[in-house]
Design a protein around this motif. Sequence first.
Motif, PDB file in Angstrom:
ATOM      1  N   HIS A 197      12.816  44.657  12.515  1.00  0.00           N
ATOM      2  CA  HIS A 197      13.075  44.959  11.129  1.00  0.00           C
ATOM      3  C   HIS A 197      11.791  45.318  10.091  1.00  0.00           C
ATOM      4  CE1 HIS A 197      16.523  42.541  12.541  1.00  0.00           C
ATOM      5  NE2 HIS A 197      17.199  43.677  11.781  1.00  0.00           N
ATOM      6  N   HIS A 198      10.659  44.943  10.762  1.00  0.00           N
ATOM      7  CA  HIS A 198       9.329  45.024   9.720  1.00  0.00           C
ATOM      8  C   HIS A 198       8.440  46.555  10.358  1.00  0.00           C
ATOM      9  CE1 HIS A 198       9.767  41.864   7.318  1.00  0.00           C
ATOM     10  NE2 HIS A 198       9.810  40.628   8.083  1.00  0.00           N
ATOM     11  N   ARG A 199       9.338  47.055  11.249  1.00  0.00           N
ATOM     12  CA  ARG A 199       8.944  48.351  11.954  1.00  0.00           C
ATOM     13  C   ARG A 199       9.493  49.470  11.336  1.00  0.00           C
ATOM     14  NH1 ARG A 199       9.853  47.057  17.972  1.00  0.00           N
ATOM     15  NH2 ARG A 199       8.593  45.016  18.214  1.00  0.00           N
ATOM     16  N   ARG A 200       8.640  50.788  11.569  1.00  0.00           N
ATOM     17  CA  ARG A 200       9.318  52.197  11.040  1.00  0.00           C
ATOM     18  C   ARG A 200      10.967  52.335  11.404  1.00  0.00           C
ATOM     19  NH1 ARG A 200       5.951  56.854  12.793  1.00  0.00           N
ATOM     20  NH2 ARG A 200       7.688  58.028  12.717  1.00  0.00           N
ATOM     21  N   GLU A 201      11.898  52.835  10.670  1.00  0.00           N
ATOM     22  CA  GLU A 201      13.057  52.991  11.131  1.00  0.00           C
ATOM     23  C   GLU A 201      13.583  53.473  12.341  1.00  0.00           C
ATOM     24  OE1 GLU A 201      12.789  52.174   6.441  1.00  0.00           O
ATOM     25  OE2 GLU A 201      11.709  53.397   8.125  1.00  0.00           O
ATOM     26  N   ASP A 202      12.598  54.554  12.794  1.00  0.00           N
ATOM     27  CA  ASP A 202      12.955  55.312  14.044  1.00  0.00           C
ATOM     28  C   ASP A 202      11.781  55.046  14.927  1.00  0.00           C
ATOM     29  OD1 ASP A 202      10.545  56.192  12.776  1.00  0.00           O
ATOM     30  OD2 ASP A 202      10.724  58.450  13.240  1.00  0.00           O
ATOM     31  N   PHE A 203      11.533  53.556  15.117  1.00  0.00           N
ATOM     32  CA  PHE A 203      10.650  53.268  15.859  1.00  0.00           C
ATOM     33  C   PHE A 203      11.017  53.421  17.586  1.00  0.00           C
ATOM     34  CE2 PHE A 203       8.530  50.099  18.901  1.00  0.00           C
ATOM     35  CZ  PHE A 203       7.182  50.297  18.703  1.00  0.00           C
ATOM     36  N   ASP A 204      12.290  53.218  17.692  1.00  0.00           N
ATOM     37  CA  ASP A 204      12.702  53.304  19.143  1.00  0.00           C
ATOM     38  C   ASP A 204      12.695  54.753  19.854  1.00  0.00           C
ATOM     39  OD1 ASP A 204      13.211  50.911  19.379  1.00  0.00           O
ATOM     40  OD2 ASP A 204      15.630  51.263  18.971  1.00  0.00           O
ATOM     41  N   GLU A 205      12.943  55.799  18.784  1.00  0.00           N
ATOM     42  CA  GLU A 205      12.795  57.193  19.109  1.00  0.00           C
ATOM     43  C   GLU A 205      11.150  57.557  19.025  1.00  0.00           C
ATOM     44  OE1 GLU A 205      13.576  61.359  16.895  1.00  0.00           O
ATOM     45  OE2 GLU A 205      15.163  59.778  16.802  1.00  0.00           O
ATOM     46  N   TRP A 206      10.207  57.171  18.196  1.00  0.00           N
ATOM     47  CA  TRP A 206       9.143  57.567  17.827  1.00  0.00           C
ATOM     48  C   TRP A 206       8.114  56.677  18.975  1.00  0.00           C
ATOM     49  CZ3 TRP A 206       4.891  54.125  17.112  1.00  0.00           C
ATOM     50  CH2 TRP A 206       3.887  54.891  16.968  1.00  0.00           C
ATOM     51  N   ILE A 207       8.501  55.633  19.588  1.00  0.00           N
ATOM     52  CA  ILE A 207       7.663  55.038  20.583  1.00  0.00           C
ATOM     53  C   ILE A 207       7.744  55.949  22.028  1.00  0.00           C
ATOM     54  CG2 ILE A 207       9.234  53.375  21.322  1.00  0.00           C
ATOM     55  CD1 ILE A 207       5.518  52.694  20.988  1.00  0.00           C
ATOM     56  N   SER A 208       8.939  56.399  22.271  1.00  0.00           N
ATOM     57  CA  SER A 208       9.183  57.138  23.480  1.00  0.00           C
ATOM     58  C   SER A 208       8.404  58.358  23.429  1.00  0.00           C
ATOM     59  CB  SER A 208      10.665  57.420  23.412  1.00  0.00           C
ATOM     60  OG  SER A 208      11.166  58.251  22.823  1.00  0.00           O
ATOM     61  N   SER A 209       8.071  58.934  22.307  1.00  0.00           N
ATOM     62  CA  SER A 209       7.349  60.216  22.198  1.00  0.00           C
ATOM     63  C   SER A 209       6.062  60.109  22.042  1.00  0.00           C
ATOM     64  CB  SER A 209       7.851  61.300  21.232  1.00  0.00           C
ATOM     65  OG  SER A 209       7.557  60.434  19.778  1.00  0.00           O
TER      66      SER A 209
END
Length: 129
Positions: A101-113
């Motif tokens: 909840h304290h990470r960027r909103e698109d973290f899941d997508e972002w981290i994979s790239s």
Amino acid sequence: MRPWRHVDGRLLYLPASQDVWNQLRARLQLAQRLSGTVVWVPHPGAIGIGVDVDLPIGGFVDVLLLPRDTTHWPLEGTQMEFYIWWIDEYPQIRLLPADPHHRREDFDEWISSQNGPAAAAFRSHHSTY
């Protein structure tokens, strides 16, 4: 001595010497979990937050890892868990909030790239990515 200190009414970052940092850095690992307290939120949405991780070197969470909506940023005094995101020559530990909840909103997508060592270490410690 703590690196985040109040001097003349201002919060300053005064880390330990480079020698202390070099010794400490050798014991730290990317994706290692640390507890910390948010001590500095200068301009929400601008640069990031400062964190006291109970070491002679402080932590910092870059704005790019925090939510765009600054109302989801942790407030000063918030105690929480972090992952080590980056460690380099500068005596400061770059951190990633452990709480999604304290990470960027698109973290899941972002981290994979992301292809850097911090992202790779995070993915290897978190099999969901």
